[in-house]
Design a protein around this motif. Sequence first.
Motif, mmCIF file in Angstrom:
data_model
loop_
_atom_site.group_PDB
_atom_site.id
_atom_site.type_symbol
_atom_site.label_atom_id
_atom_site.label_comp_id
_atom_site.label_asym_id
_atom_site.label_seq_id
_atom_site.Cartn_x
_atom_site.Cartn_y
_atom_site.Cartn_z
ATOM 1 N N LEU A 1 0.829 -1.195 0.000
ATOM 2 C CA LEU A 1 0.000 0.000 0.000
ATOM 3 C C LEU A 1 0.869 1.252 0.000
ATOM 4 C CD1 LEU A 1 -2.664 -1.048 2.669
ATOM 5 C CD2 LEU A 1 -3.064 -0.802 0.205
ATOM 6 N N HIS A 2 0.256 2.384 -0.317
ATOM 7 C CA HIS A 2 0.959 3.654 -0.218
ATOM 8 C C HIS A 2 1.566 3.758 1.182
ATOM 9 C CE1 HIS A 2 1.730 7.957 -0.189
ATOM 10 N NE2 HIS A 2 1.432 8.012 -1.482
ATOM 11 N N ARG A 3 2.806 4.219 1.264
ATOM 12 C CA ARG A 3 3.493 4.209 2.552
ATOM 13 C C ARG A 3 2.885 5.176 3.575
ATOM 14 N NH1 ARG A 3 9.522 5.193 1.466
ATOM 15 N NH2 ARG A 3 9.020 3.759 -0.203
ATOM 16 N N ASP A 4 1.988 6.039 3.153
ATOM 17 C CA ASP A 4 1.272 6.886 4.103
ATOM 18 C C ASP A 4 0.147 6.132 4.807
ATOM 19 O OD1 ASP A 4 2.840 9.040 3.474
ATOM 20 O OD2 ASP A 4 1.372 10.034 2.196
ATOM 21 N N LEU A 5 -0.093 4.893 4.385
ATOM 22 C CA LEU A 5 -1.222 4.121 4.915
ATOM 23 C C LEU A 5 -0.726 2.882 5.661
ATOM 24 C CD1 LEU A 5 -4.224 3.478 5.214
ATOM 25 C CD2 LEU A 5 -4.178 2.523 2.887
ATOM 26 N N PHE A 6 -1.188 2.732 6.891
ATOM 27 C CA PHE A 6 -0.837 1.595 7.740
ATOM 28 C C PHE A 6 -2.128 0.950 8.217
ATOM 29 C CE2 PHE A 6 0.038 -0.391 11.826
ATOM 30 C CZ PHE A 6 1.246 -1.029 11.632
ATOM 31 N N ILE A 7 -2.298 -0.351 7.974
ATOM 32 C CA ILE A 7 -3.499 -1.061 8.412
ATOM 33 C C ILE A 7 -3.084 -2.274 9.230
ATOM 34 C CG2 ILE A 7 -5.649 -2.199 7.758
ATOM 35 C CD1 ILE A 7 -5.567 -0.738 5.120
ATOM 36 N N ARG A 8 -3.390 -2.221 10.515
ATOM 37 C CA ARG A 8 -3.120 -3.327 11.427
ATOM 38 C C ARG A 8 -4.371 -4.203 11.540
ATOM 39 N NH1 ARG A 8 -1.495 -0.721 16.260
ATOM 40 N NH2 ARG A 8 0.581 -1.611 16.074
ATOM 41 N N LEU A 9 -4.167 -5.506 11.707
ATOM 42 C CA LEU A 9 -5.280 -6.415 11.964
ATOM 43 C C LEU A 9 -5.261 -6.864 13.422
ATOM 44 C CD1 LEU A 9 -5.392 -8.843 8.897
ATOM 45 C CD2 LEU A 9 -6.220 -6.494 9.108
ATOM 46 N N GLN A 10 -6.442 -6.954 14.005
ATOM 47 C CA GLN A 10 -6.564 -7.526 15.348
ATOM 48 C C GLN A 10 -7.668 -8.566 15.322
ATOM 49 O OE1 GLN A 10 -6.057 -5.088 18.876
ATOM 50 N NE2 GLN A 10 -7.919 -5.953 19.760
ATOM 51 N N HIS A 11 -7.313 -9.799 15.664
ATOM 52 C CA HIS A 11 -8.222 -10.939 15.595
ATOM 53 C C HIS A 11 -8.721 -11.292 16.987
ATOM 54 C CE1 HIS A 11 -5.117 -11.038 12.524
ATOM 55 N NE2 HIS A 11 -5.843 -11.823 11.763
ATOM 56 N N GLU A 12 -10.018 -11.473 17.116
ATOM 57 C CA GLU A 12 -10.620 -11.826 18.400
ATOM 58 C C GLU A 12 -11.777 -12.791 18.170
ATOM 59 O OE1 GLU A 12 -11.934 -8.278 20.315
ATOM 60 O OE2 GLU A 12 -9.979 -7.275 20.196
ATOM 61 N N VAL A 13 -12.240 -13.398 19.270
ATOM 62 C CA VAL A 13 -13.437 -14.234 19.222
ATOM 63 C C VAL A 13 -14.552 -13.512 19.965
ATOM 64 C CG1 VAL A 13 -14.489 -16.409 19.928
ATOM 65 C CG2 VAL A 13 -12.156 -16.387 19.050
ATOM 66 N N HIS A 14 -15.694 -13.411 19.325
ATOM 67 C CA HIS A 14 -16.830 -12.725 19.928
ATOM 68 C C HIS A 14 -18.091 -13.514 19.610
ATOM 69 C CE1 HIS A 14 -18.912 -9.322 21.668
ATOM 70 N NE2 HIS A 14 -19.697 -9.227 20.620
ATOM 71 N N HIS A 15 -18.798 -13.945 20.664
ATOM 72 C CA HIS A 15 -20.024 -14.730 20.485
ATOM 73 C C HIS A 15 -19.792 -15.936 19.568
ATOM 74 C CE1 HIS A 15 -22.187 -11.873 22.781
ATOM 75 N NE2 HIS A 15 -22.199 -10.911 21.870
ATOM 76 N N LYS A 16 -18.711 -16.681 19.864
ATOM 77 C CA LYS A 16 -18.403 -17.939 19.177
ATOM 78 C C LYS A 16 -18.072 -17.777 17.698
ATOM 79 C CE LYS A 16 -19.127 -20.635 22.769
ATOM 80 N NZ LYS A 16 -18.047 -21.461 23.377
ATOM 81 N N THR A 17 -17.734 -16.579 17.281
ATOM 82 C CA THR A 17 -17.289 -16.389 15.907
ATOM 83 C C THR A 17 -16.061 -15.491 15.908
ATOM 84 O OG1 THR A 17 -17.944 -15.800 13.647
ATOM 85 C CG2 THR A 17 -18.669 -14.335 15.412
#
Length: 441
Positions: A291-307
């Motif tokens: 991606l353009h270096r001005d853009l940073f996208i972090r992912l955060q994975h969690e479990v909520h209500h069994k999904t």
Amino acid sequence: MATSSSLPFLLLSTLLAAIVVLLQSPVSHADLDHQKAYFHACLSNKVWTNPSAPVSVIGALYTSTNSSFSDILNLHIHNKRFNRPNTPKPIAIITAFHESHVQAAVVCSKASNFQLRIRSGGHDYEGFSFVSDIPFILLDMYNLKSISVNIQNGTALVEAGATLGQLYYKVAKNSHVHAVAAGVCPSLGTGGHFSGGGYGNLMRKYGLSVDNIIDAKIVNVNGDILDRKSMGEDLFWAIRGGGGASFGVILSWTIKLVAVPPLVTVFKVNRTLEQGVTDIVYKWQHVAPKLHRDLFIRLQHEVHHKTVQVFFIGEFLGRTDRLLSLMKESFPELGLRKSDCLELPWVNSTVFYTEGPIGYPAEALLFEAKYPAQSYFKSKSDFVKKIISKKGLRSIWKKFIESEIIVMQWNPYGGRMWEISASATSFLLGIRHNSPLRKHL
């Protein structure tokens, strides 16, 4: 340069607080009492104490006989794993108010054959900065937190005990178009965070904290105070990523500030399994480092209500319209909308990442948590350099749902991180390129 097939990104954020290791055999009670007496006698030696700031005064030195000993010890322990009754405790705690206190802690610990642990923010995941299996002294740097900002030169001098939040706030008070390339947690101590690498949302634009350090002051094993010139380039290279406490005690850093626009755009959207998150995460792996270096996208994975739900948390160094145009071109699968985006000054974006209410003032960065740790947790970091298949992602989701307590954060590299030589600093947390140096140091 990394190839298009290379995909390095951090799975879980961490901070390594390396230590000065003194190999010892088990000691008897008599030997330990002798070591303690020698240590306290050393602290009283005028050679290593400043007449105007003696270590022995209340507020600088704590032992188990002090009523405040436990409070000071637990002050910056964020994980209940490390404040249990059976956790080894230090022989003494020195809460340094003066450079001479640091010198005394180093010299007297060495002379009395105690191990020395150095703590700035207390975020190291394995408690290395305040726990040891052999008798040790704890040097706590949190009182050394002076910050001086020079906008004309584009630099800031920050003492090791200052937190990121305090640093961000001080910079913002001097300029709305300057920032610091560092982490997102405001309670991180700059002493350990910077010496461990210091990655954050601006790394795809400006690299790590260690890539923007231009000078440092350190107390070496002999108690000498050195700057970049007097320590030499080899040591200066080593402390930028190799763990400052491996080579001495960091007193302060001089960092280069980086440029940001008056307003940046942030967003946090989540997608679930039912919304096709597997396909979206699979695509994110391909595009996030490109991606353009001005853009940073972090992912955060969690479990909520069994999904499983995955949060896509982004920061763009620009306005919303430009961001939406880039996303439509490079990552339309996320379906980012204007209503998902928020424009605000960079310093307020650092508050946004603390998950405070929208509009929460920047003063929130100055808050210092001074209470015992509230939870037990275990955190680890690693690098992924190949795309995880959709089958692999589904296996991860299955493990998530089975455990219900796992949280993962994925942070993309690329941009500026691909341009910096792997040997430029001693950054130990990973491998910018396929370099043996990054693997085996």
